[in-house]
Design a protein around this motif. Structure first.
Motif, mmCIF file in Angstrom:
data_model
loop_
_atom_site.group_PDB
_atom_site.id
_atom_site.type_symbol
_atom_site.label_atom_id
_atom_site.label_comp_id
_atom_site.label_asym_id
_atom_site.label_seq_id
_atom_site.Cartn_x
_atom_site.Cartn_y
_atom_site.Cartn_z
ATOM 1 N N TYR A 160 0.679 -1.235 0.210
ATOM 2 C CA TYR A 160 -0.020 0.019 -0.048
ATOM 3 C C TYR A 160 0.931 1.267 0.046
ATOM 4 O O TYR A 160 1.763 1.087 0.651
ATOM 5 N N VAL A 161 0.300 2.181 -0.798
ATOM 6 C CA VAL A 161 1.338 3.611 -0.610
ATOM 7 C C VAL A 161 0.368 4.490 -0.139
ATOM 8 O O VAL A 161 1.205 5.213 0.769
ATOM 9 N N THR A 162 -0.899 4.463 -0.006
ATOM 10 C CA THR A 162 -1.562 5.288 0.930
ATOM 11 C C THR A 162 -2.759 4.241 1.372
ATOM 12 O O THR A 162 -2.599 3.104 0.950
ATOM 13 N N THR A 163 -3.873 4.700 2.126
ATOM 14 C CA THR A 163 -4.902 3.761 2.328
ATOM 15 C C THR A 163 -5.660 3.240 1.063
ATOM 16 O O THR A 163 -6.331 2.455 0.995
ATOM 17 N N GLU A 164 -5.557 4.421 0.318
ATOM 18 C CA GLU A 164 -6.604 4.351 -1.082
ATOM 19 C C GLU A 164 -5.637 3.533 -2.204
ATOM 20 O O GLU A 164 -6.073 2.936 -3.116
ATOM 21 N N TYR A 165 -4.373 3.872 -2.327
ATOM 22 C CA TYR A 165 -3.521 3.421 -3.310
ATOM 23 C C TYR A 165 -2.466 2.130 -3.152
ATOM 24 O O TYR A 165 -2.016 2.349 -1.944
ATOM 25 N N LEU A 166 -2.381 1.618 -4.036
ATOM 26 C CA LEU A 166 -1.339 0.426 -3.733
ATOM 27 C C LEU A 166 -0.894 -0.092 -5.166
ATOM 28 O O LEU A 166 -1.485 0.349 -6.194
ATOM 29 N N LEU A 167 0.242 -0.705 -5.224
ATOM 30 C CA LEU A 167 0.820 -1.332 -6.185
ATOM 31 C C LEU A 167 0.074 -2.444 -6.681
ATOM 32 O O LEU A 167 -0.102 -3.457 -5.764
ATOM 33 N N ARG A 168 -0.551 -2.598 -7.830
ATOM 34 C CA ARG A 168 -1.639 -3.566 -8.168
ATOM 35 C C ARG A 168 -0.690 -4.902 -7.912
ATOM 36 O O ARG A 168 0.170 -5.257 -8.194
ATOM 37 N N THR A 169 -1.726 -5.942 -7.274
ATOM 38 C CA THR A 169 -1.314 -7.098 -6.957
ATOM 39 C C THR A 169 -1.597 -8.090 -7.958
ATOM 40 O O THR A 169 -1.247 -9.142 -8.013
ATOM 41 N N GLN A 170 -2.636 -7.778 -8.980
ATOM 42 C CA GLN A 170 -3.029 -8.646 -9.992
ATOM 43 C C GLN A 170 -3.284 -7.944 -11.153
ATOM 44 O O GLN A 170 -4.004 -6.676 -11.046
ATOM 45 N N THR A 171 -3.329 -8.429 -12.353
ATOM 46 C CA THR A 171 -3.623 -7.916 -13.447
ATOM 47 C C THR A 171 -5.123 -7.689 -13.682
ATOM 48 O O THR A 171 -5.939 -7.257 -14.502
ATOM 49 N N SER A 172 -5.841 -8.551 -12.713
ATOM 50 C CA SER A 172 -7.518 -8.580 -12.639
ATOM 51 C C SER A 172 -7.812 -7.225 -12.611
ATOM 52 O O SER A 172 -9.194 -6.697 -12.958
ATOM 53 N N ALA A 173 -7.255 -6.141 -11.881
ATOM 54 C CA ALA A 173 -7.613 -5.039 -11.679
ATOM 55 C C ALA A 173 -8.077 -4.400 -13.033
ATOM 56 O O ALA A 173 -8.988 -3.629 -13.081
ATOM 57 N N VAL A 174 -7.635 -4.862 -14.197
ATOM 58 C CA VAL A 174 -7.683 -4.335 -15.680
ATOM 59 C C VAL A 174 -9.371 -4.705 -16.044
ATOM 60 O O VAL A 174 -9.952 -3.802 -16.699
ATOM 61 N N GLN A 175 -9.486 -5.757 -15.595
ATOM 62 C CA GLN A 175 -10.838 -6.493 -15.831
ATOM 63 C C GLN A 175 -11.963 -5.254 -15.321
ATOM 64 O O GLN A 175 -12.770 -5.132 -16.229
ATOM 65 N N ALA A 176 -11.643 -4.714 -14.190
ATOM 66 C CA ALA A 176 -13.055 -3.847 -13.672
ATOM 67 C C ALA A 176 -12.814 -2.260 -14.564
ATOM 68 O O ALA A 176 -13.849 -1.925 -14.872
ATOM 69 N N ARG A 177 -11.667 -2.027 -14.877
ATOM 70 C CA ARG A 177 -11.313 -0.834 -15.664
ATOM 71 C C ARG A 177 -11.945 -1.055 -17.022
ATOM 72 O O ARG A 177 -12.248 -0.241 -17.503
ATOM 73 N N VAL A 178 -11.739 -2.362 -17.837
ATOM 74 C CA VAL A 178 -12.350 -2.201 -19.024
ATOM 75 C C VAL A 178 -13.780 -2.232 -19.157
ATOM 76 O O VAL A 178 -14.439 -1.737 -19.660
#
Ligand code: DAH
Length: 345
Positions: A160-178
């Motif tokens: 975690y970089v802040t409570t809100e931001y982190l370095l993504r742990t999985q490319t699955s994050a892109v699923q939601a973005r798309v």
């Protein structure tokens, strides 16, 4: 007088003949033909000569002057030519010498795997998409059916970089973005290769690694589509003869979820150190997109279904090229990297 002119001429001719450079030639010119030169002096002294002799002497001086000038010019040109020849000789480049070899870089094995995956999926009609590596908790977890406090968050040790931001742990994050970026909520066929980060740091894991995510959403997408797609993927990447095994598993964003194993390509399934004597090697996670995930990102689960999968690029490169140690992928040893040079690139 005539004799004197002849003498000047003879001497000058000899000196021109003997001269060895432009400087000497110029000295001769000044000495004979210059303003204070010998021939000029004769012309100046014409007043003392008998009137009828003047034209004879005058024309004689002129002839000698022309003759000497021509000789000087000729010699001058020869010198210039010689100098040029000398210079060209000095600057001569031997084009038959072998050129110095320029060391060419080679593609990193992980990039090679990424390119191969991209080519394969593009040929099947997928788009290649990208997402941010510094991700929000919302996209990395919440929109993938992992609310705050969900126990499955422990599966991934996050930076975690802040409570809100982190370095993504999985490319699955892109699923939601798309899904969110697609305002018309039309069908989706994407893969997303990229870097991911976790707080793993043991011998077989690196805190930064590569993953590729796949997502398909459309009407009537079924488990058969997922199985068929992954079979093509594995066969093209690792070998046509390999068998696939779908093992029920759990991922918060898919239901049902599967871990996919491939028959060990080293021992052919008999059991060896690579497959830990099981005959199988786990290579990816997958499943049917969870209805909650569809709903949360604006897709009607009554209308649409989908499948998703994710796999580690480093592991895939290691399997594909028989690389025994993950650290070889990050230590930039040129002797290792050069082995992945291909002539057709
Ligand atoms: N994101 C999972 C991981 O990092 C892998 C994964 C599993 C991706 C299942 C998927 C999936 O898209 O459906 O372990």
């Amino acid at each position: 007088m005539k004799e004197e002119i002849e003498k000047i001429k003879k001497l000058a001719k000899e000196q021109i003949e003997k001269s060895i450079d432009l400087k000497q030639l110029d000295d001769i010119r000044v000495k004979c033909l210059g303003k204070k030169g010998e021939l000029t002096a004769i012309l100046r002294g014409m007043g003392e000569i008998a009137a009828e002799q003047r034209p004879v002497i005058g024309s004689m001086v002129n002839t000698v002057r022309d003759e000497l000038e021509a000789l000087i010019k000729e010699k001058e040109e020869k010198f210039k030519e010689d100098m040029l020849k000398l210079e060209l000789q000095k600057e001569k480049i031997d084009i038959t010498l072998p050129a110095t070899k320029i060391k060419r870089g080679s593609k990193h094995p992980v990039n090679r795997v990424i390119e191969e995956i991209e080519d394969l999926f593009v040929s099947m009609g997928y788009d290649v998409v990208d997402g941010p590596e510094l991700e929000t908790d919302e996209y990395c977890f919440e929109r993938l059916n992992l609310p705050k406090g969900h126990p499955a968050r422990d599966m991934q040790d996050s930076f975690y970089v802040t409570t809100e931001y982190l370095l993504r742990t999985q490319t699955s994050a892109v699923q939601a973005r798309v899904m969110m970026a697609n305002e018309e909520k039309t069908p989706i066929r994407v893969i997303c290769p990229g870097k991911t980060y976790r707080r793993d740091d043991d011998a077989t894991h690196s805190h930064q690694f590569g993953q590729v995510e796949g997502l398909v959403i459309d009407k009537n997408i079924s488990l058969a589509d997922l199985k068929g797609t992954l079979e093509v993927f594995v066969h093209k990447m690792l070998g046509e003869n390999l068998e696939l095994r779908f093992r029920p598993s759990y991922f918060p964003f898919t239901e049902p979820s599967y871990e996919v194993d491939v028959s060990c390509f080293k021992c052919g399934g008999k059991g060896c150190s690579l497959c830990k004597q099981t005959g199988w090697i786990e290579i990816l996670g997958s499943g049917m997109v969870h209805p909650n995930v569809l709903k949360m990102n604006g897709y009607d689960p009554e209308k649409y279904t989908g499948f998703a999968f994710g796999t580690g690029l480093d592991r895939l490169a290691m399997f594909k090229f028989g690389i025994p140690d993950i650290r070889l992928l990050y230590t930039n040893d040129i002797r290792f990297l050069n082995q992945f040079d291909r002539k057709d690139d």
